[in-house]
Scaffold this active site. Structure first.
Site, short mmCIF file in Angstrom:
data_model
loop_
_atom_site.label_atom_id
_atom_site.label_comp_id
_atom_site.label_asym_id
_atom_site.label_seq_id
_atom_site.Cartn_x
_atom_site.Cartn_y
_atom_site.Cartn_z
CB VAL A 7 34.77 1.53 122.52
CG1 VAL A 7 34.67 2.08 124.09
CG2 VAL A 7 35.36 1.18 122.32
CB CYS A 8 29.73 4.29 122.63
SG CYS A 8 28.47 2.76 122.03
CB SER A 9 27.95 4.85 127.28
OG SER A 9 27.04 5.69 126.83
#
Length: 104
Positions: A7-9
Site C-alpha cells: 500500500v502506498c499513497s
C-alpha cells in the site's frame, strides 16, 4: 499461493519494488502474487490478500489498515510498514523476506 499487497499513497511508487520482489520470489522458488495499490483502494481487496506492507509514506495509516485487516471475513492478516531504507533502495529481496516472515 500467497498474495502480498503493498500500500502506498498513489499506487505508482511501489511498482518497481513489486517487480524486484517478484524477482526475489522467483529466485527462491516461491509462487506468490504481489501487487500495489493506493491506500484508498486497499479496502476492496482485503479479502483476497494474505499480508499487507505499507510504504513509509503511508505509515500513518497503519492503525486504520490494521483495524480493517482484523475485521475481515476471512480472518485477520498481518500488517507492517516497509523499512524506509529497503524502500528507498528498492531492495525487493529484503522486503520479500519481511513478507515471508509475516506469513510464517
Amino acid at each position: 499461493m500467497k498474495t502480498i499487497l503493498l500500500v502506498c499513497s498513489a499506487g505508482m511508487s511501489t511498482s518497481l519494488l513489486v517487480t524486484k520482489m517478484e524477482q526475489a520470489a522467483k529466485e527462491e522458488g516461491v509462487e506468490c502474487k504481489i501487487f500495489a495499490l493506493p491506500f484508498s483502494d486497499a479496502p476492496r481487496v482485503l479479502e483476497e490478500v494474505d499480508c499487507i506492507l505499507l510504504g513509509p509514506q503511508v505509515r500513518f495509516q497503519k492503525s486504520a489498515i490494521e483495524k480493517m485487516a482484523q475485521e475481515r471475513k476471512a480472518g485477520p492478516i498481518p500488517v507492517d510498514v516497509i523499512d524506509m531504507r529497503d524502500y528507498g533502495t528498492m531492495n525487493g529481496k529484503a522486503v520479500f523476506a519481511t513478507a515471508m516472515k509475516m506469513l510464517g
